[in-house]
Design an enzyme around this catalytic site. Structure first.
Site, PDB file in Angstrom:
ATOM      1  N   ILE A  96      -5.512 -26.070  10.336  1.00 17.94           N
ATOM      2  CA  ILE A  96      -4.709 -26.041  10.855  1.00 17.94           C
ATOM      3  C   ILE A  96      -3.943 -27.066  11.396  1.00 17.94           C
ATOM      4  O   ILE A  96      -3.861 -27.633  11.657  1.00 17.94           O
ATOM      5  CB  ILE A  96      -5.589 -25.166  12.362  1.00 17.94           C
ATOM      6  CG1 ILE A  96      -6.378 -24.120  11.571  1.00 17.94           C
ATOM      7  CG2 ILE A  96      -5.111 -25.422  14.014  1.00 17.94           C
ATOM      8  CD1 ILE A  96      -7.680 -24.607  12.826  1.00 17.94           C
ATOM      9  N   HIS A 113      -2.186 -13.610   9.682  1.00 18.68           N
ATOM     10  CA  HIS A 113      -3.191 -13.058  10.158  1.00 18.68           C
ATOM     11  C   HIS A 113      -3.402 -11.921   9.965  1.00 18.68           C
ATOM     12  O   HIS A 113      -3.174 -10.815  10.609  1.00 18.68           O
ATOM     13  CB  HIS A 113      -3.547 -12.829  11.696  1.00 18.68           C
ATOM     14  CG  HIS A 113      -4.944 -13.347  12.246  1.00 18.68           C
ATOM     15  ND1 HIS A 113      -5.450 -13.953  11.477  1.00 18.68           N
ATOM     16  CD2 HIS A 113      -5.080 -12.384  13.074  1.00 18.68           C
ATOM     17  CE1 HIS A 113      -7.126 -14.315  11.920  1.00 18.68           C
ATOM     18  NE2 HIS A 113      -6.143 -12.343  12.791  1.00 18.68           N
ATOM     19  N   GLU A 182      -0.550  -5.982   4.581  1.00 17.69           N
ATOM     20  CA  GLU A 182       0.489  -7.485   4.629  1.00 17.69           C
ATOM     21  C   GLU A 182       1.287  -7.791   3.527  1.00 17.69           C
ATOM     22  O   GLU A 182       2.435  -8.821   4.394  1.00 17.69           O
ATOM     23  CB  GLU A 182      -0.891  -8.495   4.582  1.00 17.69           C
ATOM     24  CG  GLU A 182      -1.827  -8.356   5.226  1.00 17.69           C
ATOM     25  CD  GLU A 182      -2.945  -9.884   5.256  1.00 17.69           C
ATOM     26  OE1 GLU A 182      -2.877  -9.975   5.774  1.00 17.69           O
ATOM     27  OE2 GLU A 182      -3.136  -9.636   3.777  1.00 17.69           O
TER      28      GLU A 182
HETATM   29  C1  GRF Z   1      -4.457 -12.849   3.428  1.00 20.96           C
HETATM   30  O1  GRF Z   1      -5.013 -11.888   3.769  1.00 20.96           O
HETATM   31  C2  GRF Z   1      -3.824 -13.332   5.007  1.00 20.96           C
HETATM   32  O2  GRF Z   1      -3.745 -12.556   5.730  1.00 20.96           O
HETATM   33  C3  GRF Z   1      -4.984 -14.430   5.317  1.00 20.96           C
HETATM   34  O3  GRF Z   1      -5.455 -15.179   3.604  1.00 20.96           O
HETATM   35  C4  GRF Z   1      -4.920 -14.714   2.691  1.00 20.96           C
HETATM   36  C5  GRF Z   1      -4.369 -14.525   1.868  1.00 20.96           C
HETATM   37  O4  GRF Z   1      -4.231 -13.820   0.715  1.00 20.96           O
HETATM   38  N1  GRF Z   1      -4.568 -15.928   6.262  1.00 20.96           N
HETATM   39  P1  GRF Z   1      -3.369 -14.415  -0.456  1.00 20.96           P
HETATM   40  O5  GRF Z   1      -2.913 -16.153  -0.517  1.00 20.96           O
HETATM   41  O6  GRF Z   1      -1.728 -14.269  -0.735  1.00 20.96           O
HETATM   42  O7  GRF Z   1      -2.703 -13.813  -1.481  1.00 20.96           O
END
Ligand code: GRF
Length: 201
Positions: A96, A113, A182
């Site tokens: 953080i 997130h 994502e």
């Molecule tokens: C993702 O789910 C993100 O939202 C979270 O950590 C994960 C990272 O995944 N904060 P990666 O390392 O990009 O595969």
């Protein structure tokens, strides 16, 4: 070409999505630096394979020397600023940031997130949403990209989207759906930031 610095702590599948989108021209950007606070993060290997400079920058030596997070954040900001990134993308970055980092890059740090705005803040976004669904508290999950403010997982939202949770889902199948989503929204969010930067310059 706009410059991106991507910060990771783990697998880096979102970093990979960004690298792929820059390589195929979907995203107008160069990843100029990948930062990890964990040496074992597979994302570092992904960066090396793509020929992108990496910086492993752990907090542990600072803690052991009795130095605080603000000192770590300020030193990291100094190193990163040498690359002059237009945008810093926190993609699974498990640290953080204090204002000592954020104030060096105002409105230039965004975070991914794995839950909707103002829900399931912290590291358990996917698990907590899955549990809440089974308790009947929510009907679907989601994920979002937002500008980073000093408050964890908060700050103005850039992109948010619902991710369905199906009755037959396991935690794994739901997590896979979140990750696939994502990988799309992180690209969309960066594209939106480029539009905003264009309008403000
Ligand atoms: C993702 O789910 C993100 O939202 C979270 O950590 C994960 C990272 O995944 N904060 P990666 O390392 O990009 O595969």
């Amino acid at each position: 070409m706009k410059k991106l610095a991507v910060f990771i702590s783990g697998s880096g599948s979102n970093l990979q999505a960004i690298l792929d989108a820059t390589a195929d021209g979907q995203l107008e950007a160069d990843v100029v630096l990948v930062v990890s606070n964990r040496q074992s993060a597979y994302g570092l290997t992904r960066a090396e394979k793509a020929g992108v400079p990496t910086l492993y920058f752990p907090f542990k030596p600072y803690r052991e020397a009795g130095k605080n997070r603000a000192t770590y954040d300020a030193d990291l900001a100094k190193q990163v600023s040498q690359y002059q990134p237009d945008l810093i993308v926190l993609a699974g970055w498990m640290h953080i940031f204090s204002p000592a980092f954020l104030n060096r890059f105002p409105n230039r740090v965004i975070n991914l997130h794995p839950a909707l705005p103002d829900t399931f803040v912290g590291v358990g976004g996917i698990e907590w949403a899955f549990e809440a669904y089974h308790k009947g508290e929510i009907e679907h999950g989601g994920c979002m990209v937002h500008y980073v403010s000093p408050e964890v997982d908060r700050g103005p939202v850039i992109v948010q989207t619902i991710v369905p949770i199906l009755p037959e889902d396991t935690l794994n199948t739901y997590a896979e759906r979140v990750h696939a989503t994502e990988h799309r929204i992180i690209i969309k969010a960066i594209q939106k930031v480029w539009v905003t930067l264009g309008e403000s310059s």
